[in-house]
Design an enzyme around this catalytic site. Sequence first.
Site, PDB file in Angstrom:
ATOM      1  N   GLY A 143       0.868  -1.184   0.000  1.00 62.91           N
ATOM      2  CA  GLY A 143       0.000   0.000   0.000  1.00 62.91           C
ATOM      3  C   GLY A 143       0.894   1.220   0.000  1.00 62.91           C
ATOM      4  CD1 TRP A 168      -7.087  -2.616  -0.113  1.00 65.15           C
ATOM      5  CD2 TRP A 168      -8.961  -1.534   0.466  1.00 65.15           C
ATOM      6  NE1 TRP A 168      -7.433  -3.005   1.158  1.00 65.15           N
ATOM      7  CE2 TRP A 168      -8.569  -2.350   1.542  1.00 65.15           C
ATOM      8  CE3 TRP A 168     -10.106  -0.750   0.598  1.00 65.15           C
ATOM      9  CZ2 TRP A 168      -9.279  -2.415   2.720  1.00 65.15           C
ATOM     10  CZ3 TRP A 168     -10.818  -0.810   1.782  1.00 65.15           C
ATOM     11  CH2 TRP A 168     -10.402  -1.634   2.827  1.00 65.15           C
ATOM     12  CB  ILE A 169      -9.303  -1.556  -7.716  1.00 67.26           C
ATOM     13  CG1 ILE A 169      -8.010  -2.367  -7.513  1.00 67.26           C
ATOM     14  CG2 ILE A 169      -9.259  -0.736  -9.003  1.00 67.26           C
ATOM     15  CD1 ILE A 169      -6.766  -1.544  -7.199  1.00 67.26           C
ATOM     16  CD  GLN A 290     -16.332  34.232  23.542  1.00 72.19           C
ATOM     17  OE1 GLN A 290     -15.951  33.882  24.661  1.00 72.19           O
ATOM     18  NE2 GLN A 290     -16.249  35.476  23.114  1.00 72.19           N
ATOM     19  CD  GLU A 374      -5.571   9.291  -5.387  1.00 71.76           C
ATOM     20  OE1 GLU A 374      -4.799  10.164  -5.831  1.00 71.76           O
ATOM     21  OE2 GLU A 374      -6.656   9.004  -5.907  1.00 71.76           O
ATOM     22  N   GLY A 375      -1.905   7.870  -0.587  1.00 66.73           N
ATOM     23  CA  GLY A 375      -0.859   8.263   0.356  1.00 66.73           C
ATOM     24  C   GLY A 375      -1.478   8.667   1.679  1.00 66.73           C
TER      25      GLY A 375
END
Length: 391
Positions: A143, A168-169, A290, A374-375
């Site tokens: 990965g 994981w596509i 607040q 993607e990282g």
Amino acid sequence: MTDTSALAGAKLIDFELSSDLREFQARAREFALRELRPNAARWDVEGAYPDAGVRAAATAGFLGITIPREYGGSALGSLASCVMLEELNAECASTGVTVSVHNSLVAAPLAKWGNDAQRRRYLPRMAKGEMIGAYCLSEAGSGSDAAALRCEARKDGDRYVLNGPKLWITTGSEADLFIVFARTSDERVKGISAFLVEATYPGVGVGKKERKLGIRASPTVEILLDNVEVPAANLLDEEGNGFTVALDTLDGGRLGIASQALGIARASVDLLRDRLARRTDAKGRPACSQAAQWELADLAAELDGARFLTWRAAILRDRGVPCGREAAMAKLVTSRLANRAARSAVALLGEEGASGATAAERYVRDARITEIYEGATDIQRLVVARAELSP
Ligand SMILES: Cc1cc2nc3c(=O)[nH]c(=O)nc-3n(C[C@H](O)[C@H](O)[C@H](O)COP(=O)(O)OP(=O)(O)OC[C@H]3O[C@@H](n4cnc5c(N)ncnc54)[C@H](O)[C@@H]3O)c2cc1C
């Protein structure tokens, strides 16, 4: 004293989009409100691929944004892509990631690294949405460490024979064209090559579909390659240059995910602002605590900052300037912000936030993945730290 008169009135930097891009942004926003907002919650619950949303995106021209005009695209580039993806993801992160992967991980590298025959064969159909793209890099044992991949590509005359599962596509079960990274030799990095693999090639199969926390309408599947014969003409760039293609592509992909994170963060902040603004006293003055106002202020400020980081990297990429550090910074900051903003929306909206009465709980689930694919976050930090420490 140095004469600085020449600097008077100099326009060093412009924080506004051009009028063309503002128009494009408005068009993307209007598209997302019309095509995605009414359906996103249902697609999420059903875990159904947002086919109608993706088709509508194709009709709107959003699938050809990274494709050169001569191949049927609009060649609008990275900045326009980021602007458009923020709008899509603010309404539906599952459609957003489908469009992002198609554009930034498949069409863009094919346009950049492919030869004319490859571009002519695939890009016009990709621009029209007749072919949807998926990117096959990850495997069970690779990965973050992408160079550890083991999928094999054995040369056999005028073809390569590919074997091995990819995990994981994104959009794997719906895609027509895959960019597959496979091993053509034992050399760790130089042994990786990239291939254009059509879903209809014998031996290409779809395996397990993942059951996920978020982006549930985006199918994430295993892609099985069993003695798949790929014509040598479908080698993308040169044999042994696949890792370079993969990393360069991920710089663009990270901008897509940064824009996805921006979209989720913005939607969370918009929801929070809307609900807090309704809490007024008898004189119509803000009556929220607040603490809630401070959180809103922090998020609004950080959202603007994160967007500028993302657009800076996109502008560099459009200029052809290396932007690995800047793209990693953008993804690092935007993905953390998306998670914080979504969690704050749930926390400050209370029951309305957690129950599904608003989209806040979906934002929390969808935001999580932006820190992984993607990282992962630590990998973005690694990229930035390496750049900071390099002499
Ligand atoms: C929903 C989804 C969709 C995806 N879509 C695609 C797709 O379309 N195509 C594709 O190819 N892949 C896809 N992926 C795979 C994704 O890119 C990987 O999950 C990701 O790269 C992380 O790899 P990993 O899961 O193996 O985790 P690991 O690499 O095992 O990492 C686990 C943790 O360890 C940390 N870590 C790892 N190495 C280091 C290091 N050297 N230093 C510090 N920390 C480290 C990471 O930051 C992370 O927190 C998808 C994943 C998901 C969840």
